[in-house]
Design a protein around this motif. Structure first.
Motif, short mmCIF file in Angstrom:
data_model
loop_
_atom_site.label_atom_id
_atom_site.label_comp_id
_atom_site.label_asym_id
_atom_site.label_seq_id
_atom_site.Cartn_x
_atom_site.Cartn_y
_atom_site.Cartn_z
N TYR A 1 55.40 -35.53 25.56
CA TYR A 1 55.97 -34.65 24.54
C TYR A 1 54.96 -34.24 23.46
O TYR A 1 55.37 -33.67 22.45
CB TYR A 1 57.21 -35.29 23.92
N THR A 2 53.67 -34.49 23.69
CA THR A 2 52.68 -33.98 22.75
C THR A 2 52.65 -32.45 22.88
O THR A 2 52.89 -31.91 23.96
CB THR A 2 51.29 -34.61 23.00
N PRO A 3 52.40 -31.74 21.78
CA PRO A 3 52.42 -30.28 21.85
C PRO A 3 51.50 -29.68 22.92
O PRO A 3 51.84 -28.67 23.52
CB PRO A 3 51.98 -29.85 20.45
N LYS A 4 50.39 -30.33 23.21
CA LYS A 4 49.46 -29.78 24.19
C LYS A 4 49.91 -30.01 25.63
O LYS A 4 49.36 -29.43 26.55
CB LYS A 4 48.06 -30.36 23.98
N VAL A 5 50.90 -30.87 25.84
CA VAL A 5 51.41 -31.08 27.20
C VAL A 5 52.74 -30.32 27.30
O VAL A 5 52.74 -29.15 27.65
CB VAL A 5 51.53 -32.59 27.54
N PHE A 6 53.88 -30.97 27.01
CA PHE A 6 55.18 -30.28 27.09
C PHE A 6 55.92 -30.23 25.76
O PHE A 6 57.06 -29.78 25.72
CB PHE A 6 56.07 -30.98 28.13
N GLY A 7 55.30 -30.70 24.68
CA GLY A 7 55.98 -30.77 23.39
C GLY A 7 56.47 -29.44 22.87
O GLY A 7 57.61 -29.33 22.42
N ASN A 8 55.63 -28.42 22.90
CA ASN A 8 56.05 -27.11 22.39
C ASN A 8 57.18 -26.53 23.23
O ASN A 8 58.14 -25.97 22.70
CB ASN A 8 54.86 -26.15 22.35
N TYR A 9 57.07 -26.68 24.55
CA TYR A 9 58.11 -26.20 25.46
C TYR A 9 59.42 -26.93 25.19
O TYR A 9 60.48 -26.30 25.07
CB TYR A 9 57.64 -26.42 26.90
N TRP A 10 59.35 -28.25 25.04
CA TRP A 10 60.53 -29.06 24.76
C TRP A 10 61.17 -28.65 23.42
O TRP A 10 62.39 -28.46 23.34
CB TRP A 10 60.17 -30.55 24.73
N MET A 11 60.35 -28.49 22.37
CA MET A 11 60.89 -28.13 21.06
C MET A 11 61.61 -26.78 21.11
O MET A 11 62.67 -26.61 20.51
CB MET A 11 59.78 -28.10 20.00
N ILE B 1 65.30 -45.08 43.03
CA ILE B 1 66.75 -45.07 43.28
C ILE B 1 67.54 -45.17 41.98
O ILE B 1 68.52 -44.44 41.78
CB ILE B 1 67.13 -46.22 44.24
N LEU B 2 67.13 -46.06 41.07
CA LEU B 2 67.85 -46.18 39.80
C LEU B 2 67.72 -44.91 38.97
O LEU B 2 68.68 -44.47 38.33
CB LEU B 2 67.35 -47.40 39.01
N TRP B 3 66.53 -44.30 38.98
CA TRP B 3 66.33 -43.04 38.26
C TRP B 3 67.28 -41.97 38.82
O TRP B 3 68.00 -41.32 38.06
CB TRP B 3 64.88 -42.57 38.37
N GLY B 4 67.28 -41.79 40.13
CA GLY B 4 68.10 -40.74 40.73
C GLY B 4 69.59 -40.99 40.59
O GLY B 4 70.36 -40.07 40.29
N GLY B 5 69.99 -42.23 40.81
CA GLY B 5 71.41 -42.55 40.80
C GLY B 5 72.04 -42.65 39.43
O GLY B 5 73.25 -42.43 39.27
N PHE B 6 71.23 -42.96 38.44
CA PHE B 6 71.79 -43.12 37.09
C PHE B 6 71.19 -42.13 36.10
O PHE B 6 71.90 -41.31 35.54
CB PHE B 6 71.59 -44.56 36.59
N THR B 7 69.90 -42.21 35.87
CA THR B 7 69.29 -41.39 34.83
C THR B 7 69.40 -39.90 35.12
O THR B 7 69.94 -39.15 34.31
CB THR B 7 67.81 -41.79 34.64
N ALA B 8 68.87 -39.45 36.25
CA ALA B 8 68.89 -38.02 36.56
C ALA B 8 70.32 -37.51 36.70
O ALA B 8 70.66 -36.44 36.18
CB ALA B 8 68.09 -37.73 37.82
N LEU C 1 62.75 -30.76 32.66
CA LEU C 1 61.67 -31.40 31.89
C LEU C 1 62.01 -32.84 31.56
O LEU C 1 61.20 -33.75 31.78
CB LEU C 1 61.40 -30.62 30.60
N ASN C 2 63.21 -33.07 31.06
CA ASN C 2 63.61 -34.42 30.68
C ASN C 2 63.82 -35.33 31.90
O ASN C 2 63.46 -36.51 31.86
CB ASN C 2 64.86 -34.38 29.81
N VAL D 1 58.83 -40.01 35.79
CA VAL D 1 57.49 -40.55 35.55
C VAL D 1 57.58 -41.88 34.82
O VAL D 1 56.91 -42.86 35.17
CB VAL D 1 56.62 -39.54 34.77
N THR D 2 58.45 -41.94 33.81
CA THR D 2 58.63 -43.18 33.04
C THR D 2 59.08 -44.33 33.94
O THR D 2 58.51 -45.43 33.88
CB THR D 2 59.66 -42.95 31.91
N PHE D 3 60.08 -44.09 34.78
CA PHE D 3 60.58 -45.14 35.67
C PHE D 3 59.54 -45.54 36.70
O PHE D 3 59.41 -46.73 37.02
CB PHE D 3 61.88 -44.70 36.36
N MET D 4 58.79 -44.58 37.22
CA MET D 4 57.79 -44.92 38.23
C MET D 4 56.64 -45.73 37.61
O MET D 4 56.14 -46.66 38.24
CB MET D 4 57.27 -43.66 38.92
N VAL D 5 56.26 -45.42 36.38
CA VAL D 5 55.24 -46.22 35.70
C VAL D 5 55.77 -47.63 35.43
O VAL D 5 55.08 -48.62 35.66
CB VAL D 5 54.76 -45.53 34.40
#
Length: 138
Positions: free
Chosen positions: A25-35, A91-98, A117-118, A124-128
């Motif tokens: 979410y830094t402006p140089k990555v996806f922050g500006n788009y997200w905002m 699986i947890l990401w797809g079944g619950f979060t997404a 985006l979210n 990415v967060t879950f895979m890390v």
């Protein structure tokens, strides 16, 4: 069966969510788009302390659940602890979060770009987290 949880892995995975979010979410990555899509105005004078504390708490819970579910998956299926961690995270990401993001965003009329985006950020967060938990095999 009580899952064996590596608490160091859970703490490192929790911290990783802050690192991923800070980069994503830094402006140089996806922050500006997200905002723009989320209609967030930078510098509104709101403190970020409470959202950061909430994020740390829920990230800890997510990492803890992922670690426990990974252990159960590994105990049941066998194989590599790392591959179990990554597959469990997916699986947890797809079944619950997404699934929850998509449902809530559809009812709230949020832009599809924001939902994607979210959801991808959470993937990415879950895979890390899964990678970290998998590398800290019990």
């Amino acid at each position: 069966m009580v899952p064996e949880i590596n608490w160091i892995a859970v703490v490192v995975a929790t911290i990783s969510t802050m690192v991923v979010g800070s980069i994503w979410y830094t402006p140089k990555v996806f922050g500006n788009y997200w905002m723009r899509l989320a209609k967030v105005t930078p510098g509104e004078g709101k403190s970020a302390v409470i959202p950061i504390v909430v994020t740390l708490i829920v990230s800890f819970v997510s990492a803890w659940v992922l670690a426990g579910a990974t252990y159960l998956s590994f105990a049941f299926y066998g194989g590599s602890f790392l591959s179990n961690a990554l597959l469990t995270a997916l699986i947890l990401w797809g079944g619950f979060t997404a699934a929850r993001f998509i449902t809530h965003d559809a009812f709230e009329g949020r832009p599809i770009g924001l939902t994607i985006l979210n959801c991808v950020h959470e993937l990415v967060t879950f895979m890390v987290m899964g990678l970290i938990i998998g590398l800290f095999a019990v």
